[in-house]
Write a protein that holds these residues in place. Structure first.
Motif, PDB file in Angstrom:
ATOM      1  N   LEU A 511       0.813  -1.218   0.000  1.00 13.83           N
ATOM      2  CA  LEU A 511       0.000   0.000   0.000  1.00 13.83           C
ATOM      3  C   LEU A 511       0.852   1.276   0.000  1.00 13.83           C
ATOM      4  O   LEU A 511       0.615   2.168  -0.840  1.00 13.83           O
ATOM      5  N   PRO A 512       1.815   1.431   0.918  1.00 12.67           N
ATOM      6  CA  PRO A 512       2.598   2.670   0.885  1.00 12.67           C
ATOM      7  C   PRO A 512       3.349   2.873  -0.433  1.00 12.67           C
ATOM      8  O   PRO A 512       3.403   4.000  -0.955  1.00 12.67           O
ATOM      9  N   GLU A 513       3.919   1.796  -0.979  1.00  9.93           N
ATOM     10  CA  GLU A 513       4.665   1.933  -2.227  1.00  9.93           C
ATOM     11  C   GLU A 513       3.744   2.292  -3.394  1.00  9.93           C
ATOM     12  O   GLU A 513       4.088   3.107  -4.262  1.00  9.93           O
ATOM     13  N   THR A 514       2.550   1.698  -3.419  1.00  6.85           N
ATOM     14  CA  THR A 514       1.592   2.032  -4.484  1.00  6.85           C
ATOM     15  C   THR A 514       1.165   3.480  -4.377  1.00  6.85           C
ATOM     16  O   THR A 514       1.084   4.202  -5.395  1.00  6.85           O
ATOM     17  N   LEU A 515       0.872   3.930  -3.145  1.00  6.32           N
ATOM     18  CA  LEU A 515       0.444   5.320  -2.951  1.00  6.32           C
ATOM     19  C   LEU A 515       1.564   6.284  -3.338  1.00  6.32           C
ATOM     20  O   LEU A 515       1.315   7.302  -3.984  1.00  6.32           O
ATOM     21  N   ARG A 516       2.811   5.954  -2.967  1.00  4.56           N
ATOM     22  CA  ARG A 516       3.932   6.818  -3.327  1.00  4.56           C
ATOM     23  C   ARG A 516       4.081   6.929  -4.844  1.00  4.56           C
ATOM     24  O   ARG A 516       4.223   8.039  -5.389  1.00  4.56           O
ATOM     25  N   THR A 517       4.024   5.801  -5.533  1.00  4.81           N
ATOM     26  CA  THR A 517       4.195   5.803  -6.988  1.00  4.81           C
ATOM     27  C   THR A 517       3.051   6.546  -7.658  1.00  4.81           C
ATOM     28  O   THR A 517       3.262   7.333  -8.601  1.00  4.81           O
ATOM     29  N   TRP A 518       1.854   6.319  -7.195  1.00  2.53           N
ATOM     30  CA  TRP A 518       0.683   6.983  -7.775  1.00  2.53           C
ATOM     31  C   TRP A 518       0.765   8.498  -7.607  1.00  2.53           C
ATOM     32  O   TRP A 518       0.470   9.261  -8.527  1.00  2.53           O
ATOM     33  N   LEU A 519       1.187   8.955  -6.411  1.00  2.52           N
ATOM     34  CA  LEU A 519       1.335  10.397  -6.178  1.00  2.52           C
ATOM     35  C   LEU A 519       2.447  10.971  -7.039  1.00  2.52           C
ATOM     36  O   LEU A 519       2.323  12.076  -7.584  1.00  2.52           O
ATOM     37  N   SER A 520       3.564  10.225  -7.180  1.00  5.41           N
ATOM     38  CA  SER A 520       4.691  10.736  -7.972  1.00  5.41           C
ATOM     39  C   SER A 520       4.345  10.855  -9.444  1.00  5.41           C
ATOM     40  O   SER A 520       4.937  11.666 -10.161  1.00  5.41           O
ATOM     41  N   LEU A 521       3.364  10.070  -9.915  1.00  9.08           N
ATOM     42  CA  LEU A 521       2.955  10.099 -11.318  1.00  9.08           C
ATOM     43  C   LEU A 521       1.656  10.874 -11.512  1.00  9.08           C
ATOM     44  O   LEU A 521       0.943  10.698 -12.504  1.00  9.08           O
ATOM     45  N   HIS A 522       1.361  11.746 -10.509  1.00  7.93           N
ATOM     46  CA  HIS A 522       0.234  12.680 -10.623  1.00  7.93           C
ATOM     47  C   HIS A 522      -1.104  11.969 -10.805  1.00  7.93           C
ATOM     48  O   HIS A 522      -1.995  12.454 -11.534  1.00  7.93           O
ATOM     49  N   GLY A 523      -1.255  10.799 -10.168  1.00  5.26           N
ATOM     50  CA  GLY A 523      -2.530  10.104 -10.183  1.00  5.26           C
ATOM     51  C   GLY A 523      -2.844   9.353 -11.463  1.00  5.26           C
ATOM     52  O   GLY A 523      -4.018   9.052 -11.733  1.00  5.26           O
ATOM     53  N   SER A 524      -1.840   9.030 -12.225  1.00  8.05           N
ATOM     54  CA  SER A 524      -2.074   8.300 -13.482  1.00  8.05           C
ATOM     55  C   SER A 524      -2.168   6.802 -13.183  1.00  8.05           C
ATOM     56  O   SER A 524      -1.206   6.197 -12.697  1.00  8.05           O
ATOM     57  N   TRP A 525      -3.327   6.192 -13.486  1.00  5.15           N
ATOM     58  CA  TRP A 525      -3.517   4.769 -13.214  1.00  5.15           C
ATOM     59  C   TRP A 525      -2.631   3.897 -14.121  1.00  5.15           C
ATOM     60  O   TRP A 525      -1.985   2.948 -13.663  1.00  5.15           O
ATOM     61  N   ASP A 526      -2.600   4.239 -15.393  1.00  8.95           N
ATOM     62  CA  ASP A 526      -1.864   3.413 -16.344  1.00  8.95           C
ATOM     63  C   ASP A 526      -0.356   3.476 -16.091  1.00  8.95           C
ATOM     64  O   ASP A 526       0.331   2.443 -16.084  1.00  8.95           O
ATOM     65  N   ARG A 527       0.176   4.659 -15.891  1.00  7.96           N
ATOM     66  CA  ARG A 527       1.615   4.781 -15.655  1.00  7.96           C
ATOM     67  C   ARG A 527       2.013   4.139 -14.331  1.00  7.96           C
ATOM     68  O   ARG A 527       3.100   3.557 -14.217  1.00  7.96           O
ATOM     69  N   THR A 528       1.155   4.231 -13.316  1.00 14.59           N
ATOM     70  CA  THR A 528       1.455   3.584 -12.038  1.00 14.59           C
ATOM     71  C   THR A 528       1.467   2.068 -12.207  1.00 14.59           C
ATOM     72  O   THR A 528       2.345   1.367 -11.665  1.00 14.59           O
ATOM     73  N   ALA A 529       0.474   1.555 -12.947  1.00  7.64           N
ATOM     74  CA  ALA A 529       0.428   0.101 -13.182  1.00  7.64           C
ATOM     75  C   ALA A 529       1.675  -0.372 -13.907  1.00  7.64           C
ATOM     76  O   ALA A 529       2.262  -1.416 -13.576  1.00  7.64           O
TER      77      ALA A 529
END
Length: 574
Positions: A511-529
């Protein structure tokens, strides 16, 4: 209830209203029908009180315009009424009442003749209040006149301070400053030397008796001066205060003292660090802002008379005087030179002043041993004093005396340097950047990053924040950290906040790593995935789970910023 005092108990913090101004108020329609002429006597009103008591004496403080409708006036034979009203007027005068206002209607159609005679006999101004004028309207008019007088006085003080600033920056600053002060006060101003005699003066000299009394008063604030003999301190109207100084020696001398002699108002101010110099002032009248102006002049004279100044020191002093009075840093940067400075904010630690002589002067002296001859003191407005003597931070814009600090003040001065809530006021120091300030017993210090003269306001703000951090974390010394937004919060506080905020996500896990990556990519679902090598729906589920556990709205930019800050403190951002 205790009897009213024989003199005015405590004047309100607003200027009094001349009785003539109230009589000239056309809407009120007041008319003086007895008592001495208000224009001739200069009678003033400090406040308004309404009472129908037959004897209002116990309820008066002095200086009131007492309003009554005459409910207490007896309906008896003329002799009895005259006697009672005579006693009534006498009691008002004994209580210090400024004037009596009698309302015509509904009780009486006219002002009783016996009351007119009584007020005339006892010298009490008697005003007739017409039926159309309410007592509350009279009170409101008094408060409005007081407010207008207060605003006029503030304008006067502001303009006078500007004049003093201009005089202090002239080639002959000391005589120019004395001339300006004497003109602004319509009186006499003198710089007294260490021998207790006037070295320079301006304005109309006072009468011989008042001049001698002023010399004795200077001896009270400057006991080392030649005019400060024990015999001299025990005479004059202020003799009781002066005798106390002699009898209780070596009690510290006060920073200022006032007296009255030969119908002249006198005041004396010791100059900080000026080796026995003092400012003496004599005026025929004392206005509410006079003490403030004289205090500002004393501070400027303290700066201008600092001993052993060379050409470079004089230029720096002139620059710091201008800063003290509001000049822009870029305007004085050429005088300060290319050097860099450090701003220090300091506040007495609670309780420590009982064990340590935590005065601004003692702090300046302690830092002076580190700063050698280059120490500079900064006042609360972000300006400086060339001898390292700190002054208090005041919110009244010059209304408080920015007066001198002394070793002799000890803990009593520290106790007096408080706000209404009892918090000691901060003091400030301006130090050359090549000298390292050290923690000081009894003080909490906040230190800025080094800055040039043009950046002193920013350095001042840095020192203020550092002091707040030091007090919040209960440490004696904090230096400003040039690390962006994160530097505004102490590391221990930031780490504790981050752990508390992110605790619902658990230690480790996705969870923390997913949230960090998602925030760093400005909330982009595809780029985070793609970055996590998981399915897009998995990212959505994890981020939704984070929002639920943290009970936050991840669409809120403030929430995202706080979470990013917290993840960075726990190693989840980078």
């Amino acid at each position: 209830m205790a009897d009213a005092p024989d003199t005015l108990a405590a004047a309100p913090p607003t200027p009094p209203v001349p009785l003539t101004a109230l009589l000239a108020h056309e809407e009120l329609g007041l008319r003086q029908i007895a008592g001495p002429d208000a224009a001739r006597t200069g009678a003033v009103v400090h406040w308004v009180h309404t009472s129908e008591m037959a004897d209002p004496y116990p309820y008066l403080l002095g200086g009131e315009l007492l309003l009554t409708a005459g409910v207490h006036v007896p309906a008896a034979d003329a002799d009895s009424v005259a006697d009672r009203l005579d006693a009534y007027a006498a009691r008002i005068v004994a209580a210090g009442g400024a004037a009596l206002g009698f309302g015509v209607a509904p009780v009486h159609d006219t002002v009783p003749e016996a009351l007119v005679d009584a007020c005339e006999r006892h010298g009490l101004p008697l005003l007739e209040v017409p039926p159309r004028t309410t007592f509350s309207g009279v009170a409101r008019a008094v408060w409005q006149l007081m407010a207008e007088a207060r605003h006029a006085e503030l304008r006067r003080v502001t303009q006078a301070q500007q004049g003093l600033a201009a005089a202090a920056s002239r080639p002959d600053p000391v005589p120019a400053l004395l001339r300006q002060l004497a003109a602004r006060l319509s009186g006499y101003a003198a710089l007294y030397g260490a021998d207790g005699t006037p070295a320079q003066s301006a304005g109309t000299p006072p009468e011989p008796g008042a001049g001698a009394a002023l010399g004795r008063l200077v001896g009270v604030v400057n006991p080392g001066g030649g005019a400060a003999s024990d015999e001299g301190r025990g005479t004059g109207v202020g003799g009781s205060a002066a005798r106390g100084q002699a009898e209780r020696a070596p009690r510290p001398a006060p920073a200022s003292a006032t007296d009255t002699a030969a119908g002249t108002h006198l005041a004396a101010y010791a100059l900080a660090g000026a080796h026995g110099l003092a400012l003496g002032v004599a005026t025929r009248q004392r206005e509410p802002g006079d003490h403030t102006l004289a205090g500002v002049a004393a501070v400027l004279l303290s700066l201008l008379t600092a001993p052993h100044q060379g050409a470079a020191e004089s230029a720096r002093s002139a620059a710091l005087v201008r800063l003290l009075l509001g000049a822009a840093p870029e305007d004085v940067a050429p005088l300060l030179g290319p050097g860099r400075w450090t701003v220090v904010h300091a506040r007495v630690r609670g309780g420590d002043h009982e064990r340590t002589p935590a005065t601004p002067a003692s702090l300046a002296a302690a830092l002076g041993s580190v700063l050698a001859d280059d120490g500079r003191g900064v006042d609360g407005g972000g300006a400086a004093d060339p001898r390292g003597v700190a002054r208090d931070e005041s919110a009244d814009g010059g209304g408080r005396e920015a007066g001198s600090s002394r070793e002799a003040g000890s803990s009593k001065e520290a106790e007096s340097r408080t706000t209404g809530a009892g918090t000691p006021r901060p003091v400030r120091l301006l130090l050359p950047a090549d000298r390292e300030p050290a923690p000081q017993a009894g003080w909490t210090l906040g230190v800025s990053a080094p800055a040039g003269a043009e950046a002193l306001p920013a350095a001042d703000a840095q020192a203020a924040r550092a002091l707040r951090r030091a007090e919040a974390t209960r440490v004696p010394f904090v230096r400003h950290r040039e690390t962006g937004l994160a530097g505004l919060v102490a590391p221990a506080e930031a780490d504790a906040h981050a752990r508390t905020l992110l605790a619902p996500l658990g230690d480790g896990g996705p969870l923390p790593e997913t949230l960090r990556t998602w925030l760093s990519l400005h909330g982009s679902w595809d780029r985070t995935a793609a970055a996590l090598s998981v399915h897009r729906n998995t990212v959505r589920q994890r981020v939704t789970r984070c929002a639920t556990l943290l009970d936050v709205d991840l669409d809120d930019p403030d929430v995202r910023m706080e979470l990013w800050f917290a993840l960075g403190r726990t190693g989840g951002a980078g």
